[in-house]
Design a protein around this motif. Structure first.
Motif, PDB file in Angstrom:
ATOM      1  N   MET A 234       0.838  -1.206   0.000  1.00  0.00           N
ATOM      2  CA  MET A 234       0.000   0.000   0.000  1.00  0.00           C
ATOM      3  C   MET A 234       0.869   1.250   0.000  1.00  0.00           C
ATOM      4  SD  MET A 234      -1.009   2.654   2.129  1.00  0.00           S
ATOM      5  CE  MET A 234      -0.531   2.028   3.739  1.00  0.00           C
ATOM      6  N   LEU A 235       1.892   1.282   0.849  1.00  0.00           N
ATOM      7  CA  LEU A 235       2.747   2.458   0.947  1.00  0.00           C
ATOM      8  C   LEU A 235       3.467   2.744  -0.357  1.00  0.00           C
ATOM      9  CD1 LEU A 235       4.361   2.034   4.477  1.00  0.00           C
ATOM     10  CD2 LEU A 235       2.805   3.841   3.757  1.00  0.00           C
ATOM     11  N   MET A 236       4.004   1.719  -0.995  1.00  0.00           N
ATOM     12  CA  MET A 236       4.740   1.962  -2.230  1.00  0.00           C
ATOM     13  C   MET A 236       3.833   2.502  -3.327  1.00  0.00           C
ATOM     14  SD  MET A 236       7.897   1.397  -1.534  1.00  0.00           S
ATOM     15  CE  MET A 236       7.398   2.161   0.023  1.00  0.00           C
ATOM     16  N   GLU A 237       2.567   2.098  -3.318  1.00  0.00           N
ATOM     17  CA  GLU A 237       1.658   2.614  -4.338  1.00  0.00           C
ATOM     18  C   GLU A 237       1.192   4.038  -3.996  1.00  0.00           C
ATOM     19  OE1 GLU A 237      -1.983   1.181  -7.183  1.00  0.00           O
ATOM     20  OE2 GLU A 237      -0.565  -0.209  -6.298  1.00  0.00           O
ATOM     21  N   ILE A 238       0.785   4.274  -2.769  1.00  0.00           N
ATOM     22  CA  ILE A 238       0.247   5.589  -2.420  1.00  0.00           C
ATOM     23  C   ILE A 238       1.349   6.645  -2.367  1.00  0.00           C
ATOM     24  CG2 ILE A 238       0.417   5.586   0.101  1.00  0.00           C
ATOM     25  CD1 ILE A 238      -2.581   6.409   0.138  1.00  0.00           C
ATOM     26  N   MET A 239       2.610   6.210  -2.229  1.00  0.00           N
ATOM     27  CA  MET A 239       3.741   7.131  -2.255  1.00  0.00           C
ATOM     28  C   MET A 239       4.326   7.281  -3.654  1.00  0.00           C
ATOM     29  SD  MET A 239       5.491   5.992   1.386  1.00  0.00           S
ATOM     30  CE  MET A 239       6.796   7.226   1.462  1.00  0.00           C
ATOM     31  N   GLY A 240       3.737   6.570  -4.630  1.00  0.00           N
ATOM     32  CA  GLY A 240       4.110   6.787  -6.018  1.00  0.00           C
ATOM     33  C   GLY A 240       5.296   6.015  -6.530  1.00  0.00           C
ATOM     34  N   LEU A 241       5.637   4.899  -5.895  1.00  0.00           N
ATOM     35  CA  LEU A 241       6.799   4.112  -6.319  1.00  0.00           C
ATOM     36  C   LEU A 241       6.429   2.818  -7.038  1.00  0.00           C
ATOM     37  CD1 LEU A 241       9.154   4.631  -3.262  1.00  0.00           C
ATOM     38  CD2 LEU A 241       9.267   5.734  -5.493  1.00  0.00           C
ATOM     39  N   HIS A 242       5.168   2.414  -6.981  1.00  0.00           N
ATOM     40  CA  HIS A 242       4.656   1.357  -7.845  1.00  0.00           C
ATOM     41  C   HIS A 242       4.059   1.994  -9.089  1.00  0.00           C
ATOM     42  CE1 HIS A 242       3.805  -2.029  -4.638  1.00  0.00           C
ATOM     43  NE2 HIS A 242       5.082  -1.905  -4.935  1.00  0.00           N
ATOM     44  N   ILE A 243       3.906   1.216 -10.141  1.00  0.00           N
ATOM     45  CA  ILE A 243       3.062   1.680 -11.229  1.00  0.00           C
ATOM     46  C   ILE A 243       1.607   1.452 -10.804  1.00  0.00           C
ATOM     47  CG2 ILE A 243       4.815   1.307 -12.993  1.00  0.00           C
ATOM     48  CD1 ILE A 243       3.320  -1.236 -13.805  1.00  0.00           C
ATOM     49  N   PRO A 244       0.671   2.240 -11.286  1.00  0.00           N
ATOM     50  CA  PRO A 244      -0.696   2.211 -10.761  1.00  0.00           C
ATOM     51  C   PRO A 244      -1.369   0.849 -10.862  1.00  0.00           C
ATOM     52  CG  PRO A 244      -0.365   4.182 -12.073  1.00  0.00           C
ATOM     53  CD  PRO A 244       0.858   3.328 -12.277  1.00  0.00           C
ATOM     54  N   GLY A 245      -2.031   0.469  -9.768  1.00  0.00           N
ATOM     55  CA  GLY A 245      -2.852  -0.735  -9.752  1.00  0.00           C
ATOM     56  C   GLY A 245      -2.109  -2.034  -9.599  1.00  0.00           C
ATOM     57  N   SER A 246      -0.841  -1.988  -9.178  1.00  0.00           N
ATOM     58  CA  SER A 246      -0.032  -3.205  -9.232  1.00  0.00           C
ATOM     59  C   SER A 246       0.133  -3.924  -7.901  1.00  0.00           C
ATOM     60  CB  SER A 246       1.364  -2.874  -9.775  1.00  0.00           C
ATOM     61  OG  SER A 246       2.039  -1.951  -8.955  1.00  0.00           O
ATOM     62  N   SER A 247      -0.327  -3.361  -6.802  1.00  0.00           N
ATOM     63  CA  SER A 247       0.055  -3.884  -5.490  1.00  0.00           C
ATOM     64  C   SER A 247      -0.498  -5.269  -5.180  1.00  0.00           C
ATOM     65  CB  SER A 247      -0.395  -2.917  -4.390  1.00  0.00           C
ATOM     66  OG  SER A 247       0.343  -1.733  -4.433  1.00  0.00           O
ATOM     67  N   PHE A 248      -1.781  -5.502  -5.462  1.00  0.00           N
ATOM     68  CA  PHE A 248      -2.445  -6.693  -4.929  1.00  0.00           C
ATOM     69  C   PHE A 248      -2.964  -7.631  -6.008  1.00  0.00           C
ATOM     70  CE2 PHE A 248      -3.080  -3.545  -1.378  1.00  0.00           C
ATOM     71  CZ  PHE A 248      -2.100  -4.104  -0.570  1.00  0.00           C
ATOM     72  N   VAL A 249      -2.197  -7.779  -7.080  1.00  0.00           N
ATOM     73  CA  VAL A 249      -2.497  -8.757  -8.125  1.00  0.00           C
ATOM     74  C   VAL A 249      -1.743 -10.045  -7.802  1.00  0.00           C
ATOM     75  CG1 VAL A 249      -2.260  -9.276 -10.588  1.00  0.00           C
ATOM     76  CG2 VAL A 249      -2.863  -6.948  -9.842  1.00  0.00           C
ATOM     77  N   ASN A 250      -2.445 -11.156  -7.802  1.00  0.00           N
ATOM     78  CA  ASN A 250      -1.840 -12.432  -7.388  1.00  0.00           C
ATOM     79  C   ASN A 250      -0.675 -12.831  -8.285  1.00  0.00           C
ATOM     80  OD1 ASN A 250      -5.208 -13.311  -6.949  1.00  0.00           O
ATOM     81  ND2 ASN A 250      -3.820 -13.044  -5.237  1.00  0.00           N
ATOM     82  N   PRO A 251       0.338 -13.505  -7.716  1.00  0.00           N
ATOM     83  CA  PRO A 251       1.466 -13.977  -8.517  1.00  0.00           C
ATOM     84  C   PRO A 251       1.053 -15.119  -9.434  1.00  0.00           C
ATOM     85  CG  PRO A 251       1.658 -14.770  -6.259  1.00  0.00           C
ATOM     86  CD  PRO A 251       0.483 -13.831  -6.289  1.00  0.00           C
ATOM     87  N   GLY A 252       1.867 -15.350 -10.449  1.00  0.00           N
ATOM     88  CA  GLY A 252       1.629 -16.466 -11.367  1.00  0.00           C
ATOM     89  C   GLY A 252       0.475 -16.241 -12.311  1.00  0.00           C
ATOM     90  N   THR A 253       0.052 -15.009 -12.500  1.00  0.00           N
ATOM     91  CA  THR A 253      -1.045 -14.692 -13.413  1.00  0.00           C
ATOM     92  C   THR A 253      -0.513 -13.869 -14.582  1.00  0.00           C
ATOM     93  OG1 THR A 253      -1.593 -12.648 -12.229  1.00  0.00           O
ATOM     94  CG2 THR A 253      -2.706 -14.660 -11.514  1.00  0.00           C
ATOM     95  N   PRO A 254      -1.185 -13.910 -15.718  1.00  0.00           N
ATOM     96  CA  PRO A 254      -0.733 -13.094 -16.858  1.00  0.00           C
ATOM     97  C   PRO A 254      -0.696 -11.607 -16.538  1.00  0.00           C
ATOM     98  CG  PRO A 254      -2.265 -14.789 -17.598  1.00  0.00           C
ATOM     99  CD  PRO A 254      -2.270 -14.841 -16.100  1.00  0.00           C
ATOM    100  N   LEU A 255      -1.637 -11.117 -15.739  1.00  0.00           N
ATOM    101  CA  LEU A 255      -1.635  -9.706 -15.394  1.00  0.00           C
ATOM    102  C   LEU A 255      -0.418  -9.356 -14.545  1.00  0.00           C
ATOM    103  CD1 LEU A 255      -2.858  -6.903 -15.360  1.00  0.00           C
ATOM    104  CD2 LEU A 255      -4.378  -7.644 -13.502  1.00  0.00           C
ATOM    105  N   ARG A 256      -0.068 -10.238 -13.612  1.00  0.00           N
ATOM    106  CA  ARG A 256       1.116  -9.977 -12.792  1.00  0.00           C
ATOM    107  C   ARG A 256       2.356  -9.842 -13.675  1.00  0.00           C
ATOM    108  NH1 ARG A 256       1.297  -7.947  -8.215  1.00  0.00           N
ATOM    109  NH2 ARG A 256       2.328  -6.479  -9.594  1.00  0.00           N
TER     110      ARG A 256
END
Length: 607
Positions: A234-256
């Protein structure tokens, strides 16, 4: 939309306090950035070593500084669920870099320890200082001066704070943090907690306990409760260090995988070799830090970040205090109910609208600074989205849903679960402490009872097994601070105290040790500072003293006559067993150098 006046005032207070250190920091990173592309200062011998294993075309490109080179710092190991997915990320990043006309190299690895594995074990005494080791290991990887930007692969408790401290130390380099995502939902966290309590009471055996734990922690990804690991994301996204919408997508998926590729390309796009140069030292400023604290309160996040946020901010020349955190808690409403603050897990939170919804609600309420710089560009509004997989296999983004998918999990600002945040600062004649209120029922937020003093969590657990705790009391666990034994988490206390509370007893915890984001339903005044070994008054509490833990008024008091309390001598602890074994002897220097909890509990000092 501009932030509310109270948010602006706290931010300005932090800015003024930090001005000398912040200006010196910015001068340093500007000087580093002005030295041209990093590889230009390397001798031929230096450079030859740095690209010895690259393809001939890559060697030519790196030698002539024609393409950006992306450093990868990874916390991969295949024992820990949160970090196992990173095994495949470097190859994805390298492929994405080639597609974008750049090069990527693994700059180095950092250790990643799991507090879940080490809870109640000697290794837990290394946990907090592993943050500083991670920062140092990252610095070693980046010290080769081969890189124009870096991506950071980390998830859990001390890993992300350590990576960010190092990233800010190399603040002239752009930095994009790439998460791995949470594991899919397993046995609900509240059901797991019930089995733990039954085991503590001797009503089920080890086999039943292990089965429940295994059904809860069952695959790749972070644990699904809202502890420090998911608070990090959450912190990395709200502080602008993730790309948008990336924090809580499950691993091993095409979107991840698509998000990982996109993050790599974005890191290459924001180097000094292009037109959108975005050094991380300019992304993390006072506004970004305040946004992070507001996000922590609004989600009922981890108490550990009352330590880590101070240390991370200090790395950027910013002085954040517990008073700042407390004042922001009074302004920021609680909008999320994720275990232990509710029954939902982080996957349910994401499905209900997730961070995109939460950030939009906070922005619209004037509780966040919108006018920030992020790795995605200017402003925080672009983070009010959800990421989806496009028909071409890339990432597309849609506006976050207008309404929550489940208001029992994620509430709009107009229907907040409570008007203040999930954390509060306590103070009194026992010092200062942090209490997490979001998981504690209102009727249990004020406890006044006789003290029972212990020098370890094991001593309390032994007293419980012996049947000596079936009454109201405040457990005082001392000599658990950073200087004493590295400030381990005392999470094993949660189960025992939870059992007693369920039996109708009024119980609370006061300690100079730590608890995690999973600190649970028992009122716990933690991170008490000064710690007992540093002369803190928590060391003067005696069995039978009436102690008041008041999360409503912010009071932490031993109700002892001042003259008597002042005259008491400090006990001398026996910490000989904490100095050796499981590598603890190697951390003696860290314990000696550690700052106070409210200064970040760091071996690096403060800003």
């Amino acid at each position: 939309m501009t932030a509310r006046n109270d948010i602006q005032a706290i931010t300005e207070r932090i800015r003024e306090r930090s001005r000398p250190a912040r200006e010196a920091y910015l001068d340093r990173i500007d000087a580093a950035a002005s030295r041209s592309a990093n590889r230009a200062v390397l001798s031929c011998g230096n450079l030859a070593h740095g690209f010895a294993v690259c393809a001939p075309s890559e060697k030519t490109a790196l030698a002539e500084d024609r393409v950006p080179n992306l450093g990868i710092i990874t916390s991969y190991n295949d024992m820990l669920s949160a970090h196992q997915p990173f095994e495949t990320f470097p190859q994805l990043i390298k492929e994405a870099a080639r597609e974008a006309g750049g090069i990527a190299q693994v700059a180095g690895g950092v250790p990643a320890m799991c507090d879940g594995v080490t809870q109640g074990q000697p290794g837990m005494e290394l946990s907090l200082f592993s943050r500083d080791v991670i920062a140092m290991a990252t610095a070693v990887g980046l010290s080769h001066n081969m890189f124009d930007a870096a991506v950071y692969l980390g998830v859990c408790d001390k890993i992300v704070p350590g990576l960010l401290i190092a990233a800010l130390t190399f603040g002239h380099l752009p930095a994009v943090f790439i998460p791995a995502g949470p594991m899919t939902s397993g046995l609900p966290n509240d059901e797991k907690a019930k089995v733990r309590q039954l085991y503590a009471e001797g009503k089920v055996g080890r086999a039943e306990l292990l089965e429940a734990e295994s059904k809860s922690y069952h695959g790749p990804g972070t644990c699904t409760f809202y502890g420090t690991a998911n608070s990090n994301q959450m912190l990395m996204e709200i502080m602008g260090l993730h790309i948008p919408g990336s924090s809580f997508v499950n691993p091993g998926t095409p979107l991840r995988d698509a998000l990982t590729r996109e993050a790599a390309k974005r890191a290459l796009a924001i180097t000094a070799l292009g037109n959108a140069y975005t050094p991380v030292g300019r992304v993390i400023d006072e506004r970004a830090v305040v946004n992070g604290v507001v996000g922590l309160h609004a989600t009922g996040g981890s108490t550990n970040h009352t330590i880590h946020l101070i240390a991370m901010a200090a790395a950027a020349g910013i002085t954040l205090t517990w008073q700042d955190i407390s004042d922001l808690s009074e302004a920021a409403p609680l909008l999320a109910r994720v275990y232990p603050n509710g029954l939902a897990d982080v996957n349910h939170f994401h499905a209900a609208g997730g961070l995109g919804f939460l950030i939009r609600e906070l922005l619209d309420a004037g509780l966040l600074h919108e006018d920030v710089r992020t790795v995605w560009g200017e402003g925080l509004r672009p983070y009010t989205v959800e990421a989806r997989l496009g028909d071409d296999g890339g990432v597309v983004r849609a506006p976050a849903p207008a309404t929550s998918g489940d208001e029992k999990v994620l509430a709009p600002a107009a229907k907040a679960f409570q008007p203040t945040g999930g954390l509060k600062v306590l103070s009194g004649n026992l010092g200062k402490a942090i209490i997490k209120t979001s998981a504690v029922k209102p009727e249990r937020r004020v406890i006044e009872a006789p003290a029972l003093v212990f020098d370890s969590q094991q001593a309390l657990n032994d007293a419980f097994k012996a049947g000596r705790l079936d009454h109201d009391f405040v457990a005082v666990i001392r000599f658990q601070g950073p200087k004493a034994n590295g400030m381990p988490e005392l999470h094993k206390l949660t189960t025992v105290l939870g059992v007693l509370q369920d039996r109708g007893r009024k119980v609370a915890l006061v300690t100079d040790g730590r608890m995690s984001g999973a600190s649970g339903k028992v009122p716990a005044a933690i991170h008490v500072t000064p710690e007992a070994l540093d002369g803190g008054p928590i060391g003067k509490v005696r069995d039978g003293d009436i102690v008041r833990v008041d999360a409503e008024t912010g009071l932490l008091e031993a109700l002892v006559p001042p003259e008597e309390f002042a005259a008491r001598k400090m006990p001398t602890p026996d910490l000989s067993a904490n100095g050796h074994g499981f590598g603890r002897e190697l951390f003696e220097g860290f314990r000696q150098l550690a700052t106070r909890a409210d200064h970040g509990a760091s071996a690096f000092g403060t800003a």
